[in-house]
Design a protein around this motif. Sequence first.
Motif: not given
Length: 734
Positions: A382-396
């Motif tokens: 489960v991935i919450a957009t707000d908590y995605i790390d900077a390394e996955h900025i594209r996904l975010k």
Amino acid sequence: MLELSILLISSVANILLGLLVYIKNPRAITNRLFLMLAITIVAWSGVNFASVHPVFLSQLTLIRLVLFTGGFLNLSVFLTFLAFPAAKMPSKSWRKIKPAILATLIVMPLTLTPLVFKELKYSGNGAQPVPNPGIALFLAQTVILLGASLYILYKKYRTSTGVLRNQLRLILLGVGSTFALIIVNNLLLVVIFNVTFFVPAGPLFTLLFTGALAYAIIKHHLFDIRRVAARGLAYILSITFMSTVYVGAVFGLSTLLLGNDQSRTHSEVIYTSLALVLALSFQAIKRFFDKLSNRVFYKDAYNPENFLDELNRVLVARVELEPLLQEATNVIMQNLKVDYCTFIIRKTAYFPVRTIGSKGKRFNEETIASLREQLSVIREKVIATDYIDAEHIRLKNLLYRNNVAVVARLIPSIEYGLEGTGELVLGPKKNGDPYTDQDIQLLEIISNELVIAVQNSLRFEEIEAFSSTLQDKVDTATRQLKRTNEKLQALDETKDEFISMASHQLRTPLTSVKGYVSMVLEGDAGELNPTQRKLLEQSFASSQRMVYLIADLLNLSRLRTGKFIIEAKPTNLADVIESEVDQLTASAAGRNLTLTYEKPAKFPTLMIDETKIRQVIMNFADNAIYYTPTGGKIDIRLKETSDSVEFTVNDNGIGIPADEQHHLFNKFYRAKNAQKARPDGTGLGLFMAKKVIIAQGGAIIFKSKEGKGSTFGFAFSKQKLRVPDHLQPKATNA
Ligand code: ADP
């Protein structure tokens, strides 16, 4: 008194907040620094208060201590917000930390020396500290560290998104206003304008900071301690309420009941009973405040158990994918109160990628493909957009662009890396609240359950689709088979017509051949010598057999066309058999066989189709002759019992192998040994015989042993073949 209350309230609030944050995650550097910051604020506030109301130490020393703790406070603020919100201090930050610590280490001891404040000067306004040039260093440290903190917070705020952005905005506001006010009030006013009157208000300003943080905790889930904070608040409120009531009651009751007679026993009675009331009512009052605080903190909260129950009920009640996910969507939307809820279901053998859920929310193929690609490198379910790390900025960024707040992947836990059944995509909450840890955990449980349900539905779909294609194939095959069968039937009919026509055509010339041979044999064309007679007798027998064969063929085609009709008439079976046996005697003798028939002296007349029964008798007898080797014996019998008649032909010929006997009486069937003994047989005789006997209500008699001989025959009930009175041949009976 007021000053002290402000100090106490702000200190308690700060310490509580610091502890709560620390307990929530003691290992995170942000949380640790935050506790340090809270303690420092309290220490500074305490010293600040003491410097106005000096105790134990001289006022000058206390004022110096204010700057001393202030220096440390500056560092704490700087470090805390440099780290915020990370759990580990980013390694590149050490470049900034080292000079900050160094500056603080220089400034702090300095504040205790006369280099900063030389002495106190007493005037009408009370005591004023007299600054020395050293104060400039302290001011520089303060301005630089606090300025840097604000700058860092502002930079973080600018680059952040979602919840974090909201949190940072509030912190920035709290920190900015608090320290601006403190600097103006407690430093600039004191040092430059010599005004100390407002110094005690310093701690009041820290309430701004605490308040902003508290608001961020409630509204934006800062530090994720909302739940604990709610309970804490409820406790504080209950205890405050209870103590106020208790103290009030003690005073009130003592004054009212005892007046001035404050004897120990009486007051003890009052205290004890009040203590009892207090003990008994505490829980109820606490519950009341619990509810109250819940209403503030969790106005949109749901009960996770009920949520799961509701969802489970839907998941077990449905199997078709579309209604299943549509109902699951409703349950999720109602509980989580989200803008939208959409399921993306992977491509299957029979369906393309599907999106099912809230109306109006659809993702185009391109988005889905790039979402899948970027999710594939993430380990969480489960991935919450707000908590995605900077390394996955594209996904975010992709998720933000599409207004996605949470993605729950529908994959069985063991199958990471493999393509799952799809994704559950959720929009932001309607009230703007971020998703909590609890929400995320719950979504993990839900997604596990959904995987199973969706997989089942997909399998169900697959089986359904498969069985419908199977049905189609069967239908096509059946249609083909039917067409072929119709063709075959048409061919068969043509063949029958041909046989029937040929048989008819053959019968007439054959009858005349047989007639003329018979005339010659009877001497109508003059005397015959023995050789001529023998040859002619053989040709007569052969033509007779041909007559029977043609009759069989005709009957066969009659059977098919429904023209096979039994024409019964009063018949004397004993006579019929005799005439047939007579005809066969010659060929039996020719094969050196003993053919016996003991004709019953008296035999009842029966209603029988004579022509057809004659053929049956002929067939049985003819078979016996052909399938019995030379020297054998054939015994023909006709018997009458009280209620039945029985005809049998018994031979001691080749017999029929046991494993072939069940095929006998089938059209065209011939046993293997018979094919050798007589290559020209047709396999029609027994088939027709059975038809004739059964059609007249009789039964076939059959018994055989390979190499030993056979018995063929038929039996009729006399009653069935009884001749009706009007047909009784009176003359012959007499
Ligand atoms: P066909 O005699 O022309 O072959 P039938 O229908 O009369 O045809 O007989 C079918 C088969 O039954 C024969 O081919 C033979 O195998 C078997 N059969 C009939 N009668 C006898 C018998 N008396 N002894 C041995 N086999 C017999």
